[in-house]
Enzyme design. Structure first.
Site, PDB file in Angstrom:
ATOM      1  N   ASP A 141       2.631   5.073   4.800  1.00 22.38           N
ATOM      2  CA  ASP A 141       2.307   3.747   3.958  1.00 22.38           C
ATOM      3  C   ASP A 141       2.993   2.150   4.589  1.00 22.38           C
ATOM      4  O   ASP A 141       2.706   2.042   5.686  1.00 22.38           O
ATOM      5  CB  ASP A 141       3.223   3.656   2.666  1.00 22.38           C
ATOM      6  CG  ASP A 141       3.472   3.366   1.576  1.00 22.38           C
ATOM      7  OD1 ASP A 141       2.239   2.740   0.843  1.00 22.38           O
ATOM      8  OD2 ASP A 141       4.198   2.616   1.706  1.00 22.38           O
ATOM      9  N   ARG A 142       4.345   2.519   4.636  1.00 25.90           N
ATOM     10  CA  ARG A 142       5.258   1.154   4.955  1.00 25.90           C
ATOM     11  C   ARG A 142       5.350   1.485   6.263  1.00 25.90           C
ATOM     12  O   ARG A 142       5.250   0.762   7.201  1.00 25.90           O
ATOM     13  CB  ARG A 142       6.063   0.445   3.660  1.00 25.90           C
ATOM     14  CG  ARG A 142       5.987   0.035   2.326  1.00 25.90           C
ATOM     15  CD  ARG A 142       4.938  -1.367   2.601  1.00 25.90           C
ATOM     16  NE  ARG A 142       5.431  -2.424   3.164  1.00 25.90           N
ATOM     17  CZ  ARG A 142       4.970  -3.422   2.409  1.00 25.90           C
ATOM     18  NH1 ARG A 142       3.015  -3.289   1.912  1.00 25.90           N
ATOM     19  NH2 ARG A 142       4.883  -4.852   3.369  1.00 25.90           N
TER      20      ARG A 142
ATOM     21  N   HIS B  13      -0.572  10.042  -3.012  1.00 29.63           N
ATOM     22  CA  HIS B  13      -0.718   9.398  -1.708  1.00 29.63           C
ATOM     23  C   HIS B  13       0.570   9.653  -1.143  1.00 29.63           C
ATOM     24  O   HIS B  13       0.952   9.533   0.144  1.00 29.63           O
ATOM     25  CB  HIS B  13       0.085   8.117  -2.572  1.00 29.63           C
ATOM     26  CG  HIS B  13       0.964   7.042  -1.238  1.00 29.63           C
ATOM     27  ND1 HIS B  13      -0.115   6.394  -0.652  1.00 29.63           N
ATOM     28  CD2 HIS B  13       1.733   6.266  -1.228  1.00 29.63           C
ATOM     29  CE1 HIS B  13       0.509   5.553  -0.178  1.00 29.63           C
ATOM     30  NE2 HIS B  13       1.819   5.311  -0.494  1.00 29.63           N
TER      31      HIS B  13
ATOM     32  N   TRP C  34       2.135  -5.797  -4.168  1.00 28.89           N
ATOM     33  CA  TRP C  34       2.111  -6.364  -2.725  1.00 28.89           C
ATOM     34  C   TRP C  34       2.694  -7.923  -2.749  1.00 28.89           C
ATOM     35  O   TRP C  34       3.152  -8.217  -2.024  1.00 28.89           O
ATOM     36  CB  TRP C  34       1.063  -6.590  -1.681  1.00 28.89           C
ATOM     37  CG  TRP C  34       0.345  -5.004  -0.694  1.00 28.89           C
ATOM     38  CD1 TRP C  34       1.053  -4.011  -0.977  1.00 28.89           C
ATOM     39  CD2 TRP C  34       0.261  -5.385   0.139  1.00 28.89           C
ATOM     40  NE1 TRP C  34       0.852  -2.864  -0.227  1.00 28.89           N
ATOM     41  CE2 TRP C  34      -0.227  -4.329   0.845  1.00 28.89           C
ATOM     42  CE3 TRP C  34      -0.609  -6.345   0.980  1.00 28.89           C
ATOM     43  CZ2 TRP C  34      -0.570  -3.479   2.215  1.00 28.89           C
ATOM     44  CZ3 TRP C  34      -0.664  -5.989   2.450  1.00 28.89           C
ATOM     45  CH2 TRP C  34      -0.601  -5.225   2.753  1.00 28.89           C
TER      46      TRP C  34
ATOM     47  N   TYR D  85       7.902  -5.930   2.149  1.00 26.03           N
ATOM     48  CA  TYR D  85       6.918  -6.903   1.046  1.00 26.03           C
ATOM     49  C   TYR D  85       7.283  -8.412   1.894  1.00 26.03           C
ATOM     50  O   TYR D  85       5.944  -8.843   1.816  1.00 26.03           O
ATOM     51  CB  TYR D  85       6.714  -5.790  -0.083  1.00 26.03           C
ATOM     52  CG  TYR D  85       6.353  -4.781  -0.753  1.00 26.03           C
ATOM     53  CD1 TYR D  85       5.268  -5.108  -0.547  1.00 26.03           C
ATOM     54  CD2 TYR D  85       7.472  -3.885  -0.017  1.00 26.03           C
ATOM     55  CE1 TYR D  85       4.709  -3.170  -1.263  1.00 26.03           C
ATOM     56  CE2 TYR D  85       7.242  -2.284  -0.404  1.00 26.03           C
ATOM     57  CZ  TYR D  85       5.596  -2.022  -1.097  1.00 26.03           C
ATOM     58  OH  TYR D  85       5.831  -1.133  -1.050  1.00 26.03           O
TER      59      TYR D  85
END
Length: 287
Positions: A104-105, A266, A150, A203
């Site tokens: 993910d991030r 996820h 986002w 973000y």
């Protein structure tokens, strides 16, 4: 959690990171995603520690790691800055070169680390991510409706107010599914205002700065020099958004990109830890 691992706060030139590490063998750095902390790896890391020295930090801005003092300093929240942290962290533990995986991030920080420091990263695994530039350039109504967060998270002031009004309602999470200690660590993170702002900074940097770094590298013809393996959650929406995920990554790597989907939601490290650990072990071991 993490039986046999050490837990330390490690001071680096630009940040202080909470780090869990253990095992023996070649070094492997694991980077978590949002809104998790390093404890998301609690089922995966011990399996990998049989073959690797596994290092799991809270990323800068996340968990109990330090946060940039200026929330508007996008450079301090950028994946480039987090890449410098990764290199400095592994150096502090005695590793000049290392394997790297990010989810993910964390996958964006891992990608940037490998691109900016090609002599340090031996192999890279990206979990549930494509380059930020690719995501923004391919953004249409479908992406905007599914990944609206986002753009909301990049706004000033409002997202932290919304999240902190009721963190459990915003983020969800289940103690039985996540594991009690992992869940408690996650809860502590999402209830801490500084950590929420730190996570949002990731973000904001993505929208303001990270994609520009990607753009400059593409224009300069820079590509990943190490082998790249990409995995994505089959119950999530990466395939739905991008179709052939490997084709999205292909222009960013000198070598042929390998990869496959994993049958999970996820948070694959929590939902399919054995399958994920086996896939990572096979890739990094060269089997």
């Amino acid at each position: 959690m993490f039986e046999g691992f050490q837990l330390e706060m490690i001071s680096l030139p630009e940040a202080t990171l909470r780090v869990r590490y253990g095992g023996s063998g070649p070094p492997l750095l694991l980077l978590h995603g949002h809104p998790r902390t390093h404890t998301t790896w609690h089922k995966v890391a011990p399996l990998l520690a049989r073959s690797f020295t596994v290092v799991c930090p809270d990323l800068r801005g996340f968990g109990r790691s330090s946060k940039p003092t200026n929330p508007h300093d996008y450079g301090a929240f950028s994946k480039r800055a987090k890449g410098r942290d990764c290199v400095a962290l592994m150096e502090s533990l005695g590793f000049d070169k290392f394997y790297l995986a990010g989810h993910d991030r964390g996958s964006y920080a891992a990608f940037r680390t490998a691109l900016d420091h090609p002599s340090r990263v031996l192999k890279l695994a990206v979990l549930d991510g494509v380059p930020i530039l690719e995501a923004l350039e391919r953004c249409g109504a479908r992406f905007a409706s599914k990944w609206w967060h986002w753009f909301f998270y990049a706004q000033p002031d409002k997202p932290e107010r919304a999240i902190l009004a009721n963190p459990e309602a915003w983020y969800g999470g289940d103690a039985e599914a996540m594991g009690r200690e992992n869940y408690e660590d996650f809860q502590a993170a999402i209830h801490d205002p500084e950590t929420v702002i730190g996570m949002l900074g990731d973000y904001r940097a993505g929208i303001e700065l990270d994609h520009l770094h990607d753009q400059k590298d593409r224009q300069a013809g820079r590509k990943l020099q190490c082998p790249l393996h990409v995995m994505w959650s089959l119950q999530d929406d990466l395939e739905d958004l991008y179709g052939d995920v490997l084709a999205v990554w292909a222009p960013w790597a000198e070598e042929k990109v390998t990869g496959a989907g994993i049958d999970s939601g996820h948070h694959m490290a929590e939902e399919a830890p054995v399958e994920l650990a086996c896939a990572l072990e096979a890739f990094f071991s060269g089997r």
